[in-house]
Design a protein around this motif. Structure first.
Motif, mmCIF file in Angstrom:
data_model
loop_
_atom_site.group_PDB
_atom_site.id
_atom_site.type_symbol
_atom_site.label_atom_id
_atom_site.label_comp_id
_atom_site.label_asym_id
_atom_site.label_seq_id
_atom_site.Cartn_x
_atom_site.Cartn_y
_atom_site.Cartn_z
ATOM 1 N N SER A 42 -16.684 33.079 23.663
ATOM 2 C CA SER A 42 -16.535 32.773 25.087
ATOM 3 C C SER A 42 -15.886 31.418 25.341
ATOM 4 O O SER A 42 -15.688 31.032 26.491
ATOM 5 N N PHE A 43 -15.515 30.702 24.287
ATOM 6 C CA PHE A 43 -15.017 29.338 24.427
ATOM 7 C C PHE A 43 -13.739 29.255 25.262
ATOM 8 O O PHE A 43 -13.591 28.377 26.115
ATOM 9 N N VAL A 44 -12.800 30.160 25.048
ATOM 10 C CA VAL A 44 -11.547 30.138 25.811
ATOM 11 C C VAL A 44 -11.825 30.386 27.292
ATOM 12 O O VAL A 44 -11.268 29.710 28.154
ATOM 13 N N THR A 49 -12.581 28.309 32.842
ATOM 14 C CA THR A 49 -13.478 28.054 33.970
ATOM 15 C C THR A 49 -13.447 26.579 34.363
ATOM 16 O O THR A 49 -13.377 26.244 35.551
ATOM 17 N N ILE A 50 -13.479 25.701 33.380
ATOM 18 C CA ILE A 50 -13.407 24.263 33.661
ATOM 19 C C ILE A 50 -12.073 23.915 34.317
ATOM 20 O O ILE A 50 -12.025 23.189 35.309
ATOM 21 N N GLU A 51 -10.979 24.457 33.768
ATOM 22 C CA GLU A 51 -9.657 24.193 34.333
ATOM 23 C C GLU A 51 -9.577 24.644 35.790
ATOM 24 O O GLU A 51 -9.078 23.906 36.649
ATOM 25 N N GLU A 57 -5.136 21.332 34.117
ATOM 26 C CA GLU A 57 -4.964 21.994 32.829
ATOM 27 C C GLU A 57 -5.531 21.104 31.735
ATOM 28 O O GLU A 57 -5.344 19.887 31.754
ATOM 29 N N ILE A 58 -6.219 21.701 30.804
ATOM 30 C CA ILE A 58 -6.759 20.963 29.663
ATOM 31 C C ILE A 58 -5.769 21.109 28.511
ATOM 32 O O ILE A 58 -5.569 22.213 28.012
ATOM 33 N N PRO A 59 -5.144 20.010 28.094
ATOM 34 C CA PRO A 59 -4.170 20.098 27.002
ATOM 35 C C PRO A 59 -4.871 20.358 25.667
ATOM 36 O O PRO A 59 -5.643 19.534 25.194
ATOM 37 N N MET A 60 -4.617 21.496 25.090
ATOM 38 C CA MET A 60 -5.302 21.896 23.863
ATOM 39 C C MET A 60 -4.913 21.021 22.668
ATOM 40 O O MET A 60 -5.725 20.829 21.774
ATOM 41 N N ASP A 61 -3.725 20.480 22.665
ATOM 42 C CA ASP A 61 -3.281 19.686 21.521
ATOM 43 C C ASP A 61 -3.953 18.316 21.451
ATOM 44 O O ASP A 61 -3.986 17.708 20.387
ATOM 45 N N THR A 62 -4.496 17.842 22.560
ATOM 46 C CA THR A 62 -5.187 16.549 22.556
ATOM 47 C C THR A 62 -6.658 16.680 22.934
ATOM 48 O O THR A 62 -7.333 15.679 23.168
#
Length: 87
Positions: A42-44, A49-51, A57-62
């Motif tokens: 369920s992590f993605v 949900t947070i975004e 947007e939450i940058p996945m690379d950082t």
């Protein structure tokens, strides 16, 4: 007595509680991963949900996973400084 207005951050808490119906609440400093309130499957969806709630947007690379471990860290990282009525 009128209910307090729902904030965008409440959407995150509501998401966690909806996936853990045995729970009535989640402690602000409770480790969501360690306590299996958010699992790898369920992590993605959790990040999405947070975004959506934070409007960013939450940058996945950082991404620092510690920013997602507790409700307090999520609030501090993604919600502090925003209007409580809108997120």
């Amino acid at each position: 007595m009128p209910e307090s207005p729902t904030t965008a951050f409440d959407e995150v808490t509501d998401w966690v509680l909806a996936r853990n119906p045995e729970r009535e609440s989640v402690g602000a400093d409770e480790d969501l991963v360690e306590n299996r309130l958010v699992d790898s499957l369920s992590f993605v969806e959790f990040i999405f949900t947070i975004e959506q709630a934070a409007g960013t947007e939450i940058p996945m690379d950082t991404l620092d996973l510690d920013d997602l471990r507790t409700l307090n860290s999520i609030r501090k990282t993604f919600f502090d400084g925003r209007d409580p009525a809108t997120g």
